[in-house]
Design an enzyme around this catalytic site. Structure first.
Site, PDB file in Angstrom:
ATOM      1  CE  LYS A  13      -1.823  -0.570   4.065  1.00 14.54           C
ATOM      2  NZ  LYS A  13      -1.584  -1.876   4.645  1.00 14.54           N
ATOM      3  NE  ARG A  88      -3.930  -1.010  10.214  1.00 17.60           N
ATOM      4  CZ  ARG A  88      -2.882  -0.533   9.533  1.00 17.60           C
ATOM      5  NH1 ARG A  88      -2.897   0.690   9.059  1.00 17.60           N
ATOM      6  NH2 ARG A  88      -1.838  -1.288   9.319  1.00 17.60           N
ATOM      7  NE  ARG A 127       7.856  -3.527   6.093  1.00 14.64           N
ATOM      8  CZ  ARG A 127       6.567  -3.192   6.142  1.00 14.64           C
ATOM      9  NH1 ARG A 127       5.989  -2.660   5.084  1.00 14.64           N
ATOM     10  NH2 ARG A 127       5.852  -3.383   7.219  1.00 14.64           N
ATOM     11  NE  ARG A 133       6.926  -1.057  10.129  1.00 10.83           N
ATOM     12  CZ  ARG A 133       5.807  -1.000   9.445  1.00 10.83           C
ATOM     13  NH1 ARG A 133       5.766  -0.331   8.314  1.00 10.83           N
ATOM     14  NH2 ARG A 133       4.724  -1.592   9.887  1.00 10.83           N
ATOM     15  NE  ARG A 144       2.452  -5.178  11.164  1.00 13.17           N
ATOM     16  CZ  ARG A 144       3.587  -5.230  10.452  1.00 13.17           C
ATOM     17  NH1 ARG A 144       4.640  -5.860  10.927  1.00 13.17           N
ATOM     18  NH2 ARG A 144       3.657  -4.641   9.283  1.00 13.17           N
TER      19      ARG A 144
END
Ligand code: ADP
Length: 186
Positions: A13, A88, A127, A133, A144
């Site tokens: 996204k 969300r 990632r 992160r 998640r």
């Protein structure tokens, strides 16, 4: 042009929103980015948000609704924006609808990037190695995805019923997906 970018974590996204925003000269409003900045700067909001974020859970609705309410009233958002990662939950979507109604605005399109779960886990773990992160560890990623499936996926139906949903196949190269999005918006 007022757009929503929806899709599970790792769907791409953020990357696609950035490209489309540049092409249309509109701001990308990412609640995830705004929250990460607040955490980094140690603000009150950041302190409230970080626990939920690190657990792969959602930050309370009133916090993110407040962020978006303030941000879409900034002058640069007058001609449009992409909301990336918001709403969300159904509550957030209802709040957004009311907010926009009050401002005499409406959403043009809700894009949903569709990517299967096994591909998402693979991308998120990749990632994690690159940018480190804090919420890109395997247990948090799984959480998640669960949070997404439980709380956010119902929004696909919600925007379908409103007649503004455009599903996009999120499997393929970055350029291919950008092209699909451009076609859907044309
Ligand atoms: P991703 O899509 O990869 O999960 P984001 O950058 O969009 O990442 O969001 C990171 C985290 O920030 C989420 O897991 C959640 O804790 C919090 N967050 C972002 N947007 C929202 C939102 N609209 N409502 C609640 N929490 C949010």
């Amino acid at each position: 042009m007022k757009l929503l970018f929806m899709g599970p974590p790792g769907a791409g996204k953020g990357t696609q929103a950035e490209i489309i925003c540049k092409e249309h000269s509109i701001p990308q409003i990412s609640t995830g980015e705004i929250l990460r900045a607040a955490v980094k700067n140690g603000t009150e909001m950041g302190k409230k948000a970080s626990e939920a974020m690190n657990a792969g859970q959602l930050v309370p609705d009133e916090v993110v609704i407040g962020i978006v309410r303030d941000r879409i009233q900034e002058p640069d958002a007058k001609n449009g924006y992409i909301l990336d990662g918001f709403p969300r939950t159904i509550e957030q979507a209802d709040a957004l609808g009311k907010m926009l109604e009050g401002m005499g605005q409406k959403l043009d399109v809700a894009l949903n990037l569709d990517v299967p779960d096994d591909e998402l886990v693979k991308r998120l773990l990749e990632r994690a190695q690159k940018d480190g992160r804090a919420d890109d560890t395997e247990p948090v990623i799984k959480n998640r995805l669960k949070t997404y499936n439980d709380q956010t996926a119902p929004l696909i139906d919600y925007y379908q019923k409103k007649g503004i949903l455009k599903p996009i196949d999120g499997l393929g190269s970055m350029a291919e997906i950008t092209d699909r999005i451009r076609k859907a918006l044309a």
